[in-house]
Structure formats: structure tokens, C-alpha cells
Design a protein around this motif. Structure first.
Motif, PDB file in Angstrom:
ATOM      1  N   PHE A 181      16.336 -23.000  28.028  1.00 29.83           N
ATOM      2  CA  PHE A 181      17.228 -21.984  28.557  1.00 29.83           C
ATOM      3  C   PHE A 181      16.895 -21.837  30.032  1.00 29.83           C
ATOM      4  CE2 PHE A 181      16.727 -20.488  24.098  1.00 29.83           C
ATOM      5  CZ  PHE A 181      18.062 -20.558  23.726  1.00 29.83           C
ATOM      6  N   ASN A 183      17.676 -18.867  31.851  1.00 26.27           N
ATOM      7  CA  ASN A 183      17.332 -17.480  32.174  1.00 26.27           C
ATOM      8  C   ASN A 183      16.694 -16.699  31.032  1.00 26.27           C
ATOM      9  OD1 ASN A 183      18.277 -17.689  34.814  1.00 26.27           O
ATOM     10  ND2 ASN A 183      20.382 -17.289  34.178  1.00 26.27           N
ATOM     11  N   TYR A 184      16.315 -17.382  29.956  1.00 26.57           N
ATOM     12  CA  TYR A 184      15.594 -16.715  28.875  1.00 26.57           C
ATOM     13  C   TYR A 184      14.230 -17.379  28.722  1.00 26.57           C
ATOM     14  CZ  TYR A 184      20.359 -15.298  27.544  1.00 26.57           C
ATOM     15  OH  TYR A 184      21.640 -14.802  27.552  1.00 26.57           O
ATOM     16  N   PRO A 185      13.179 -16.591  28.500  1.00 31.17           N
ATOM     17  CA  PRO A 185      11.873 -17.222  28.241  1.00 31.17           C
ATOM     18  C   PRO A 185      12.006 -18.142  27.033  1.00 31.17           C
ATOM     19  CG  PRO A 185      11.654 -14.830  28.487  1.00 31.17           C
ATOM     20  CD  PRO A 185      13.124 -15.118  28.426  1.00 31.17           C
ATOM     21  N   GLU A 215       9.308 -15.078  19.252  1.00 32.23           N
ATOM     22  CA  GLU A 215      10.160 -13.914  19.546  1.00 32.23           C
ATOM     23  C   GLU A 215       9.380 -12.850  20.318  1.00 32.23           C
ATOM     24  OE1 GLU A 215      11.958 -12.963  15.740  1.00 32.23           O
ATOM     25  OE2 GLU A 215      13.651 -14.231  16.308  1.00 32.23           O
ATOM     26  N   GLU A 216       8.104 -12.706  19.987  1.00 32.41           N
ATOM     27  CA  GLU A 216       7.252 -11.747  20.698  1.00 32.41           C
ATOM     28  C   GLU A 216       7.072 -12.181  22.166  1.00 32.41           C
ATOM     29  OE1 GLU A 216       4.543 -10.234  18.167  1.00 32.41           O
ATOM     30  OE2 GLU A 216       3.457  -9.051  19.636  1.00 32.41           O
ATOM     31  N   ARG A 218       9.164 -13.853  23.893  1.00 32.17           N
ATOM     32  CA  ARG A 218      10.423 -13.628  24.628  1.00 32.17           C
ATOM     33  C   ARG A 218      10.520 -12.177  25.102  1.00 32.17           C
ATOM     34  NH1 ARG A 218      14.236 -16.295  20.280  1.00 32.17           N
ATOM     35  NH2 ARG A 218      15.903 -15.074  21.253  1.00 32.17           N
ATOM     36  N   VAL A 219       9.964 -11.256  24.344  1.00 30.90           N
ATOM     37  CA  VAL A 219       9.946  -9.851  24.776  1.00 30.90           C
ATOM     38  C   VAL A 219       8.900  -9.679  25.877  1.00 30.90           C
ATOM     39  CG1 VAL A 219       9.518  -7.467  24.060  1.00 30.90           C
ATOM     40  CG2 VAL A 219      10.710  -9.011  22.514  1.00 30.90           C
ATOM     41  N   ARG A 222       9.933 -11.039  29.342  1.00 30.64           N
ATOM     42  CA  ARG A 222      11.286 -10.653  29.752  1.00 30.64           C
ATOM     43  C   ARG A 222      11.334 -10.186  31.218  1.00 30.64           C
ATOM     44  NH1 ARG A 222      14.164  -5.477  28.700  1.00 30.64           N
ATOM     45  NH2 ARG A 222      12.039  -4.739  28.844  1.00 30.64           N
ATOM     46  N   ASP A 223      10.395  -9.321  31.599  1.00 30.38           N
ATOM     47  CA  ASP A 223      10.413  -8.785  32.969  1.00 30.38           C
ATOM     48  C   ASP A 223      10.108  -9.868  34.008  1.00 30.38           C
ATOM     49  OD1 ASP A 223      11.135  -6.203  32.285  1.00 30.38           O
ATOM     50  OD2 ASP A 223       9.064  -5.574  31.931  1.00 30.38           O
ATOM     51  N   MET A 225      10.720 -12.973  33.627  1.00 34.21           N
ATOM     52  CA  MET A 225      11.908 -13.840  33.655  1.00 34.21           C
ATOM     53  C   MET A 225      12.966 -13.251  34.576  1.00 34.21           C
ATOM     54  SD  MET A 225      13.107 -16.692  32.147  1.00 34.21           S
ATOM     55  CE  MET A 225      13.658 -17.208  33.760  1.00 34.21           C
ATOM     56  N   ARG A 226      13.160 -11.937  34.473  1.00 34.21           N
ATOM     57  CA  ARG A 226      14.189 -11.268  35.281  1.00 34.21           C
ATOM     58  C   ARG A 226      13.875 -11.439  36.780  1.00 34.21           C
ATOM     59  NH1 ARG A 226      15.131  -6.477  32.185  1.00 34.21           N
ATOM     60  NH2 ARG A 226      17.052  -7.229  31.328  1.00 34.21           N
ATOM     61  N   MET A 229      14.394 -15.044  37.834  1.00 33.25           N
ATOM     62  CA  MET A 229      15.814 -15.379  38.002  1.00 33.25           C
ATOM     63  C   MET A 229      16.267 -15.115  39.437  1.00 33.25           C
ATOM     64  SD  MET A 229      17.084 -13.727  34.407  1.00 33.25           S
ATOM     65  CE  MET A 229      18.781 -13.436  34.814  1.00 33.25           C
TER      66      MET A 229
ATOM     67  N   LEU B  28      16.548  -3.505  40.130  1.00 32.91           N
ATOM     68  CA  LEU B  28      15.527  -3.643  39.080  1.00 32.91           C
ATOM     69  C   LEU B  28      14.890  -2.293  38.770  1.00 32.91           C
ATOM     70  CD1 LEU B  28      13.804  -7.004  40.083  1.00 32.91           C
ATOM     71  CD2 LEU B  28      15.231  -6.593  38.095  1.00 32.91           C
ATOM     72  N   LYS B  32      14.799  -0.390  35.150  1.00 35.08           N
ATOM     73  CA  LYS B  32      13.565   0.026  34.465  1.00 35.08           C
ATOM     74  C   LYS B  32      13.555   1.539  34.248  1.00 35.08           C
ATOM     75  CE  LYS B  32      10.979  -2.438  33.129  1.00 35.08           C
ATOM     76  NZ  LYS B  32      11.105  -3.273  31.893  1.00 35.08           N
ATOM     77  N   MET B  41      15.563  -1.014  25.661  1.00 33.78           N
ATOM     78  CA  MET B  41      15.292  -2.222  26.433  1.00 33.78           C
ATOM     79  C   MET B  41      16.618  -2.899  26.728  1.00 33.78           C
ATOM     80  SD  MET B  41      12.008  -3.802  24.493  1.00 33.78           S
ATOM     81  CE  MET B  41      11.950  -5.267  25.446  1.00 33.78           C
ATOM     82  N   LEU B  44      18.114  -9.543  28.267  1.00 34.12           N
ATOM     83  CA  LEU B  44      18.617 -10.537  29.221  1.00 34.12           C
ATOM     84  C   LEU B  44      19.936 -11.070  28.667  1.00 34.12           C
ATOM     85  CD1 LEU B  44      15.260 -12.481  29.709  1.00 34.12           C
ATOM     86  CD2 LEU B  44      16.308 -10.950  31.371  1.00 34.12           C
ATOM     87  N   GLU B  46      23.629 -13.741  29.621  1.00 35.09           N
ATOM     88  CA  GLU B  46      24.291 -14.711  30.498  1.00 35.09           C
ATOM     89  C   GLU B  46      25.779 -14.739  30.184  1.00 35.09           C
ATOM     90  OE1 GLU B  46      21.187 -18.389  31.375  1.00 35.09           O
ATOM     91  OE2 GLU B  46      22.697 -18.598  29.842  1.00 35.09           O
ATOM     92  N   ASP B  59      19.983 -12.154  24.690  1.00 33.57           N
ATOM     93  CA  ASP B  59      18.696 -12.476  24.083  1.00 33.57           C
ATOM     94  C   ASP B  59      18.164 -11.256  23.325  1.00 33.57           C
ATOM     95  OD1 ASP B  59      16.637 -14.295  23.588  1.00 33.57           O
ATOM     96  OD2 ASP B  59      15.401 -13.514  25.215  1.00 33.57           O
ATOM     97  N   PRO B  61      15.416 -11.071  20.791  1.00 37.35           N
ATOM     98  CA  PRO B  61      14.356 -11.595  19.930  1.00 37.35           C
ATOM     99  C   PRO B  61      13.925 -10.596  18.863  1.00 37.35           C
ATOM    100  CG  PRO B  61      13.559 -11.253  22.190  1.00 37.35           C
ATOM    101  CD  PRO B  61      15.030 -11.062  22.207  1.00 37.35           C
ATOM    102  N   GLY B  62      13.767 -11.097  17.653  1.00 35.63           N
ATOM    103  CA  GLY B  62      13.278 -10.257  16.552  1.00 35.63           C
ATOM    104  C   GLY B  62      14.364  -9.515  15.814  1.00 35.63           C
ATOM    105  N   ARG B  85       9.536  -5.498  18.122  1.00 34.52           N
ATOM    106  CA  ARG B  85       8.382  -6.227  18.647  1.00 34.52           C
ATOM    107  C   ARG B  85       7.429  -5.307  19.408  1.00 34.52           C
ATOM    108  NH1 ARG B  85       7.667 -10.684  15.837  1.00 34.52           N
ATOM    109  NH2 ARG B  85       9.669 -10.828  14.819  1.00 34.52           N
ATOM    110  N   TYR B  98      17.304  -2.097  21.587  1.00 33.49           N
ATOM    111  CA  TYR B  98      17.993  -2.864  22.620  1.00 33.49           C
ATOM    112  C   TYR B  98      19.310  -2.172  22.916  1.00 33.49           C
ATOM    113  CZ  TYR B  98      14.967  -6.943  21.812  1.00 33.49           C
ATOM    114  OH  TYR B  98      13.911  -7.793  21.718  1.00 33.49           O
TER     115      TYR B  98
END
Lengths: 248, 138
Positions: A181, A183-185, A215-216, A218-219, A222-223, A225-226, A229, B28, B32, B41, B44, B46, B59, B61-62, B85, B98
Motif C-alpha cells: 500500500f 498510504n497504509y502501514p 492489524e495492531e 497498522r494502528v 498510523r500517525d 504513516m500520516r 504521507m 494534523l 488529533k 480515531m 487513514l 484513499e 483502513d 484494522p481489527g 486494538r 473509528y
């Protein structure tokens, strides 16, 4: 005068492999580097700082650290960065990091990253491409026959600047790029690159936990990654989707 | 008096870069602050164009498909889902969720909106509304 300072906490050994975790596409290298450092319980061996970097300190265990550090354990050193390298200083950082590495007589450089693929959600097992200036050095450690060479392409960003300096300095360098990807971890892509490196003794790590905790991760990333980007946009990362016209 | 144009250009460029960074930082920070205030949260995401429409990926996750709440509001889509998570807030005993409100691209045929989920990545497909007329070449 050098803009980057390398504070060595331990005397560096010679002939060590350098593994870079510079934040880039899908944070593939960063996640791989974190996994290696955490699995091998590597300790911080070099603190890296510069007046050119934003004034950021990382708090951990009642201590303060620079956001960039090198973790060492025997024959391996791993660079971890908690911040993306600002585009304006990416070349300077790469130049001074590689000059320091040459001075410390690092034996080889292994860099992993991602190549953005819009079809990544459909891919279960990301394909890994390679780029090396020394197939002879790496063919005994990595089955290059199983990987595809990276064809004509643009590489953009701080990792590109780092690889360019490594090649220029003549350091034996292997770069692996997994489909990922943008823009996603992407811990799945990190796992694919580490699997391809499973015969490199000092980099041999079990990726089962990395895949399980994907999945953990990716959370968790996340910051970063942002923020990465933003840097990738400033570095004109979209050029990686274009083809170079230069034929050498 | 002579003026060094390259210095002036460099100075102007540096100021532009600094201003762009300040704007990004403000965005940003707002994001936050929103997350902290709302206990959510912002995932992310696209937006990508296709030949006949758009694809948005988010995205998450979980998250399982059944846990996602997707609300179409005409000019936007609101996505909410529980975040299970471990995060700093979760460790403090707060249940996070989310949340994102995505502005819809213009000229969409609402009847074509479809959503699916795979490996914690939600995908929303939508097609552009049909319209226009064919131009004959002379």
C-alpha cells in the motif's frame, strides 16, 4: 561542517550489516526494522541528531531520546526513525549517514521498502523485487533467482537518496521492494521482505508474530504513516508511477 | 545596489516551504484534537478514480464487516466502527471508535454505491451518473 551528529554509545564493530528503517511507502522498511529490533531485543547503540531536524524528543522509560537512532547487536545495525526525514534535508541526511557508515567500515547495506500497487488489497502474498550493485555479495545469502529485478523506474524520497549515496560510495547494497500500500502501514509487505532475507544470518527473524499482529501494527504506525504521507507528497512520490525516459 | 536573485529566490522558496509545513501542522493538530475530544480515531483513507467512477478505501484494522456502520448522507458518507486494538486511550480504559466523514465526489449515481471489506480494509465503489451526449466526428 557536518550537519548530523552521531553519538556512539558503544564502540562500533567493523564488518557489520546496516539495515535501514527509513519511513517510506507503506512504512515497509520501518515496520521490518522495528520487528527485527524488537525480536532480537537490540539495544540503542548510536544516537543521531541534527539542528536541521524538528525539535522532537522521544520519552521512554524515564529517559529522552533523539527520534533517529541506530540499534546494534553483533553483526547487525538497524536504523530506526520515529519521524519521516524532512524532504528538504533528505539528501544531506543520506550523504552524512553514508559517510559515517563508510568511516565505520560497514560491510553491507540491506534496505527494504515498498512499491505502491493499487491492486495490493487483492494480493495475499506481496511479490518482492530487488535492486543491487553487488549480486556476487548477496547471491550466497539471498535467493535472487526467486525475486524479480527492479526494472527501469523512478525511486523518490529519503530512501532513494540513501540508496543513491550507498551506490555512489560503492557499499555493497541490496534493496528489496515488496508490493505494498502507498498510504497504509503494510506489515504484510514487511513480512515478505524479511522472509526473502531469512538466509541472512543476522537478519533471520520469525515473521509469524509480525503477520499475526499485523492489524495492531497498522494502528500503531498510523500517525507516522500520516506524517510520512506529507513528506512523500513533498518529494513528488507520484513520480514512482512514471517511467524514466533516460536510457543509459 | 545589486540584488542577488538566487538568494532572494531561495529565501522566498524557504518561506513557502515553511508556510506549507505550518498549514500541514495545523491540519494534523486539528485532526488529533478532534480525536482526543471525541474519543475516536480518524482512519487513514484513499480516494482513487476509475474509468467510470471512484473507489474509496478506508483502513479499519481489527474491524469485522458486521461491526461497521455506514451512513450515506447525500454529500458525504459517515463511517463508524469499534476500535478494539490497544492504543494509548484503550490502555486508559477508554473504548475508542473509528470515525470518519468522507465527502462524496460530485456527480455520483447513488444507486451504484457498494461497500465491501477484506482484511480490515473497507472498499466503497461508486459510479459516475450517466449523462452527456455523443459527439459525432465530422
Amino acid at each position: 561542517m557536518a550537519d548530523f551528529r552521531f553519538y556512539e554509545l558503544e564502540k562500533a564493530e567493523e564488518g557489520v550489516i546496516f539495515f535501514d528503517g527509513i519511513p517510506d511507502t507503506g512504512l515497509v522498511g520501518t515496520i521490518a526494522a522495528h520487528h527485527v529490533v524488537e525480536t532480537k531485543k537490540m539495544a540503542l547503540s548510536v544516537r543521531v541528531d541534527s539542528d536541521l531536524l524538528p525539535p522532537v524528543a522521544v520519552v521512554k522509560d524515564m529517559d529522552l531520546f533523539e527520534p533517529i537512532g541506530v540499534f546494534g547487536s553483533g553483526a547487525l545495525s538497524v536504523l530506526i526513525s520515529e519521524v519521516p526525514i524532512p524532504t528538504e534535508i533528505a539528501k544531506q541526511f543520506a550523504k552524512e549517514l553514508v559517510a559515517w557508515m563508510v568511516g565505520k567500515k560497514f560491510k553491507e547495506v540491506i534496505s527494504v521498502g515498498g512499491v505502491a500497487d493499487p491492486n495490493r488489497p487483492e494480493v495475499e502474498k506481496p511479490e518482492v523485487l530487488y535492486l543491487t550493485n553487488s549480486p556476487k555479495t548477496f547471491s550466497s545469502q539471498v535467493d535472487l533467482g526467486k525475486l524479480k529485478p527492479l526494472g527501469s523506474a523512478f525511486l523518490v524520497g529519503s530512501k532513494a537518496a540513501f540508496l543513491l549515496e550507498c551506490f555512489r560510495a560503492g557499499l555493497p547494497t541490496l534493496a528489496l521492494f515488496a508490493q505494498s500500500f502507498m498510504n497504509y502501514p503494510d506489515p504484510g509487505a514487511s513480512a515478505s521482505t524479511l522472509e526473502a532475507l531469512s538466509n541472512v544470518g543476522s537478519l533471520k527473524v520469525d515473521v509469524t508474530d509480525l503477520v499475526k499482529s499485523g492489524e495492531e501494527m497498522r494502528v500503531r504506525f498510523r500517525d507516522l504513516m500520516r506524517r510520512t504521507m506529507g513528506e512523500m507528497e513533498r518529494a513528488q512520490k507520484s513520480r514512482e508511477l512514471e517511467s524514466p525516459s533516460l536510457v543509459v | 545596489m545589486s540584488v542577488d536573485m538566487s538568494d532572494e529566490f531561495e529565501d522566498r522558496f524557504r518561506r513557502m516551504v515553511a508556510e506549507a509545513r505550518r498549514m500541514e501542522e495545523r491540519t494534523l493538530r486539528a485532526l488529533k484534537e478532534f480525536e482526543h475530544a471525541e474519543g475516536c480515531m480518524v482512519p487513514l483513507y484513499e480516494l482513487r478514480r476509475t474509468a467510470d467512477g471512484y473507489v474509496i478505501t478506508v483502513d479499519l484494522p481489527g474491524v469485522e464487516k458486521e461491526e461497521i456502520n455506514l451512513l450515506f448522507k447525500g454529500d458525504s458518507i459517515v463511517v463508524t466502527a469499534p476500535c478494539k486494538r490497544s492504543t494509548r486511550a484503550a490502555r486508559r480504559g477508554r473504548q475508542l471508535e473509528y470515525f470518519i466523514e468522507l465527502a462524496m465526489p460530485r456527480g455520483i449515481d447513488e444507486q451504484t454505491i457498494k461497500a465491501s471489506m477484506k482484511n480490515g480494509l473497507m472498499r466503497i465503489d461508486m459510479k459516475k451518473a450517466k449523462g452527456g451526449y455523443e459527439i459525432k466526428l465530422e
